[in-house]
Design a protein around this motif. Structure first.
Motif, PDB file in Angstrom:
ATOM      1  N   LEU A  70      -0.626 -32.008  27.622  1.00  0.00           N
ATOM      2  CA  LEU A  70       0.669 -32.322  28.558  1.00  0.00           C
ATOM      3  C   LEU A  70       1.945 -31.662  28.634  1.00  0.00           C
ATOM      4  O   LEU A  70       2.960 -31.409  29.082  1.00  0.00           O
ATOM      5  CB  LEU A  70       1.142 -33.905  28.271  1.00  0.00           C
ATOM      6  CG  LEU A  70       0.038 -35.090  28.193  1.00  0.00           C
ATOM      7  CD1 LEU A  70       1.267 -36.109  27.768  1.00  0.00           C
ATOM      8  CD2 LEU A  70      -0.449 -35.073  29.281  1.00  0.00           C
ATOM      9  N   ALA A  71       1.608 -29.865  27.263  1.00  0.00           N
ATOM     10  CA  ALA A  71       2.405 -28.867  27.386  1.00  0.00           C
ATOM     11  C   ALA A  71       1.245 -27.795  27.613  1.00  0.00           C
ATOM     12  O   ALA A  71       0.401 -27.480  27.872  1.00  0.00           O
ATOM     13  CB  ALA A  71       3.023 -28.905  26.308  1.00  0.00           C
ATOM     14  N   ASP A  72       1.829 -27.067  28.555  1.00  0.00           N
ATOM     15  CA  ASP A  72       1.480 -25.618  28.467  1.00  0.00           C
ATOM     16  C   ASP A  72       1.787 -24.526  27.824  1.00  0.00           C
ATOM     17  O   ASP A  72       0.878 -23.454  27.772  1.00  0.00           O
ATOM     18  CB  ASP A  72       2.739 -25.350  29.737  1.00  0.00           C
ATOM     19  CG  ASP A  72       2.202 -25.588  31.328  1.00  0.00           C
ATOM     20  OD1 ASP A  72       1.017 -26.107  31.245  1.00  0.00           O
ATOM     21  OD2 ASP A  72       3.282 -25.633  32.155  1.00  0.00           O
ATOM     22  N   LYS A  73       2.333 -24.802  27.187  1.00  0.00           N
ATOM     23  CA  LYS A  73       2.682 -23.591  26.224  1.00  0.00           C
ATOM     24  C   LYS A  73       1.216 -23.578  24.771  1.00  0.00           C
ATOM     25  O   LYS A  73       0.640 -23.583  24.681  1.00  0.00           O
ATOM     26  CB  LYS A  73       3.389 -24.635  24.754  1.00  0.00           C
ATOM     27  CG  LYS A  73       4.351 -23.084  23.263  1.00  0.00           C
ATOM     28  CD  LYS A  73       5.506 -23.582  22.383  1.00  0.00           C
ATOM     29  CE  LYS A  73       4.758 -22.882  21.419  1.00  0.00           C
ATOM     30  NZ  LYS A  73       5.987 -23.682  20.489  1.00  0.00           N
ATOM     31  N   GLY A  74       0.871 -21.760  24.709  1.00  0.00           N
ATOM     32  CA  GLY A  74      -0.505 -21.450  23.927  1.00  0.00           C
ATOM     33  C   GLY A  74      -1.675 -21.509  24.657  1.00  0.00           C
ATOM     34  O   GLY A  74      -2.064 -20.830  24.135  1.00  0.00           O
TER      35      GLY A  74
END
Length: 344
Positions: A70-74
């Motif tokens: 649920l997160a774009d980071k990485g």
């Protein structure tokens, strides 16, 4: 040129994913596993190491990145410079959540996030872990119908579970994305049945929960439901074989070794461990329906009562060369691990 020897593997701490990592490593690939927390990196490495033919250099051949569905980071960094992504990460609960979106959102959004990052990074090949529940959940289908990869679950069905809906919508989203936004991407979906067999370590989530209940005699009687079973080692092999099989591109593959009623599964375990008091009696359907009003775990079984659903696994045999481990052998292997490691 993209690196075809390094394969990012999402959800690397999962029951199936650990086996995929092992088989990728055995096949000569380098694995870049994704985890929600890097605290689990040593768990995966320690699970895989004892089963490798040659564990030398494992810390260089199996590395990890931290990613969240649920997160774009990485994501962009994790997929840079590679040709193939194996996406297994998705929630798998024992009981149904109160809010179906608790499952649907991470399954669908996570799949699309992975595919968008793959497209941005120039990844050509994606192997997606879906499920047989994205094939089977249809109303009004008579017993004896032989389901195959052309069948899709009906997400509007009033009896479909949140998990089945999440897997169906996630796989649909993947095929739609490739069709509409990334026509050059080569997608293959693997659709396993109930995955049994031996875990690589004690951390296997809810995947063998059914066998744990049977071995521990947690229930006074068993619901009359049946399951399409498959060994985890075969599902991992399907993922790995698909990478190098051109004829698998653009197709779904059902992974199932056969159908077993739950009392039949209990009979297998009872014969395997005659010194344990394994419950094999059936619960009447009316009682299961009644208990399902108060127990979400039992409620999930109610739509399956008395339903015998069969599938055609010919495509996996013909295209991927699969010779499936018999379903009862998968049961015995999983039960043996649970008993030997006192995990009841």
């Amino acid at each position: 040129m993209p690196d075809k020897t390094t394969v990012p593997l999402t959800g690397a701490s999962g029951f199936i994913a650990k086996h995929i990592a092992l088989q990728l490593l055995e096949a000569g690939y380098t694995v870049r596993g994704s985890l929600r927390s890097m605290n689990r990196a040593s768990e995966v490495t320690d699970a895989v190491r004892p089963h490798l033919t040659d564990p030398a250099g494992l810390d260089e051949r199996l590395t990890f990145v931290e990613l969240d569905l649920l997160a774009d980071k990485g994501w962009d960094e994790a997929l840079q410079g590679v040709d193939t992504l194996v996406h297994t990460a998705s929630p798998f609960p024992i009981s149904q959540p109160r809010d179906e979106n608790d499952l649907i959102r991470p399954a669908v959004d996570g799949t699309l996030r992975a595919l968008r990052a793959a497209k941005a990074a120039g990844v050509n090949r994606v192997i997606l872990t879906s499920s047989i529940v994205s094939v089977l959940e249809q109303d009004g289908v008579p017993d004896g119908k032989l389901f195959d990869e052309t069948d899709w679950s009906d997400v509007e069905s009033p009896t479909i579970s949140a998990y089945s809906k999440s897997k169906t919508l996630a796989e649909r989203a993947a095929w739609d994305f490739v069709r509409d936004e990334a026509p050059g991407m080569q997608l293959t979906a693997i659709n396993p049945g109930m995955v049994l067999g031996p875990p690589l370590d004690r951390h296997f989530g809810s995947s063998l929960g059914l066998l744990q209940r049977l071995v521990g005699s947690k229930d006074p009687a068993l619901p009359n439901i049946g399951l399409l079973c498959v060994d985890v080692r075969d599902i991992a092999a399907m993922h790995v074989r698909a990478i190098g099989t051109e004829d698998s591109i653009g197709h779904r593959f059902i992974g199932s070794a056969g159908f077993l009623w739950m009392p039949e599964i209990a009979d297998v375990v009872a014969a395997q461990f005659p010194d344990r008091k394994i419950v094999t009696r059936r619960a009447p359907n009316w009682l299961v329906r009644l208990l399902g009003l108060f127990d979400n775990e039992i409620k999930a079984a109610v739509p399956l009562l008395g339903r015998k659903r069969l599938v055609d696994n010919a495509r996996a045999k013909e295209v991927l060369g699969m010779e499936f481990i018999p379903a009862d052998e998968a049961v015995r292997a999983g039960a043996a691990y649970i008993v030997e490691n006192d995990l009841v």
